[in-house]
Design an enzyme around this catalytic site. Structure first.
Site: not given
Ligand code: UT7
Length: 326
Positions: A113, A253, A283
């Site tokens: 990225c 980004h 993204n």
């Molecule tokens: O481009 C440069 C590199 N990438 C980034 O910069 C991405 C950086 N990270 C992020 O943008 C965020 O971490 C995400 C958007 C990927 C995820 O958000 P988060 O607030 O960190 O969520 P999480 O991964 O901690 O997941 C929270 C919950 C989980 O469920 P449990 O374990 O709490 O029951 C996931 O399974 O949300 C669940 N979850 C979803 N639920 C509904 C994960 N993806 C989804 C989804 N829909 N699409």
């Protein structure tokens, strides 16, 4: 003083729009979760038979037209991508052929990225060294072909597209004041795609039980990203004896709206000074900064004399910032 200048911008987005509502049909997810956690409402998906070099070429043509140049005027083409047409040769070579930029040396930059900032900095070094006079710097990605469409934690985030700038040595508007790049290779397992390579020989399925798609520990990436993005932004400003108050527009980004807002807050930059289009494109990795820059330019949001701060964070880890006097 002679410096590298951005004299043209362009972008190219596939026509197909994939909305959160459509993703709800195939995944255990919903619009509310995606919008609240990421700010993304829709993303673009490349058509069958449309390749990264096609998007890169489309963006490059727009940037050349704005600069009033022909492809033959270009002597360096850099494509920042981790989703090129082929493992090799470089997508930049395919773009060179497509544009008939017969005088140009061409190669790809792999910094995920952050790739566009790495490519911008590399082109700037060629121009300063006198090795090239005019460069096309392109960020182009088709992430829709490397995500696992069953993995709701990654596939909802990414989109396809390309953006480009023409860089020329000279005096006047669009001066690139400085680029600051960093890497921390110890963190690579938090964000990667296995693909084929020396760790995973082509055709040898028995050695590789892992799936070939992008892998990311999103919340770990998130924490490091916000800290690193604000630190490198300050580093770039301090190197020019400037402060956050001097910045007219941050063109970051577009990873996630929460990362953008958290970084702006940490820097003390008001929301109206942050260019955001992650809601429409998701993204797009190395393509996101040049796409956002092109939109900001064409919409009149960028005005002559504006101080523009670019920053990015991505796999590697890699991160960086650049300053442009528009
Ligand atoms: O481009 C440069 C590199 N990438 C980034 O910069 C991405 C950086 N990270 C992020 O943008 C965020 O971490 C995400 C958007 C990927 C995820 O958000 P988060 O607030 O960190 O969520 P999480 O991964 O901690 O997941 C929270 C919950 C989980 O469920 P449990 O374990 O709490 O029951 C996931 O399974 O949300 C669940 N979850 C979803 N639920 C509904 C994960 N993806 C989804 C989804 N829909 N699409």
């Amino acid at each position: 003083m002679k410096q590298s200048r951005i004299i043209g911008t362009g972008s190219c987005l596939p026509e197909r729009i994939l909305t959160n509502a459509e993703l709800e049909q195939t995944l255990d997810t919903n619009d509310e979760w995606i919008v609240t956690r990421t700010g993304i409402r829709e993303r673009r998906i490349a058509a069958e038979g449309q390749y990264t070099s096609d998007l890169a070429g489309g963006a490059a043509r727009q940037a050349l037209a704005m600069a009033g140049l022909e492809a033959a005027d270009i002597d360096l083409i850099l494509v920042a991508t981790v989703t090129g047409d082929l493992s090799w040769p470089a997508t930049a070579c395919l773009v060179q052929d497509q544009l008939q930029a017969t005088r140009a040396a061409a190669f790809d930059i792999s910094a995920a990225c952050s790739g566009f900032l790495y490519a911008l900095s590399t082109a700037d070094s060629f121009l300063r060294a006198g090795t090239a006079r005019r460069a096309l710097v392109i960020g182009a990605e088709i992430f829709s072909r490397i995500v696992d469409w069953q993995d709701r934690s990654t596939c909802i985030l990414f989109g396809d597209g390309a953006g480009a700038v023409v860089l020329e040595m000279g005096e006047g508007a669009g001066q690139l004041l400085g680029c600051h790049l960093h890497s921390d290779g110890s963190q690579w397992p938090l964000l990667y795609q296995l693909g084929y390579g020396s760790r995973n020989p082509a055709g040898d399925q028995s050695r590789n039980p892992e799936h070939p798609f992008i892998r990311m520990q999103g919340n770990e990436v998130f924490k490091v990203a916000v800290r690193s993005l604000s630190e490198v932004a300050l580093e770039a400003l301090e190197a020019q004896s400037l402060t956050v108050a001097d910045v007219d527009l941050l063109v970051p980004h577009q990873a996630n709206q929460r990362i953008l807002e958290a970084t702006a807050k940490r820097l003390g930059l008001p929301p109206e000074k942050v260019m955001i289009n992650v809601d429409r494109y998701g993204n797009t990795s190395a393509a996101s900064i040049p796409i956002a820059l092109d939109e900001a330019h064409r919409s009149g949001r960028l005005q002559p004399g504006h101080l523009v701060l670019l920053n990015a964070f991505g796999g590697g880890f890699t991160w960086g910032a650049a300053l442009v006097r528009w």
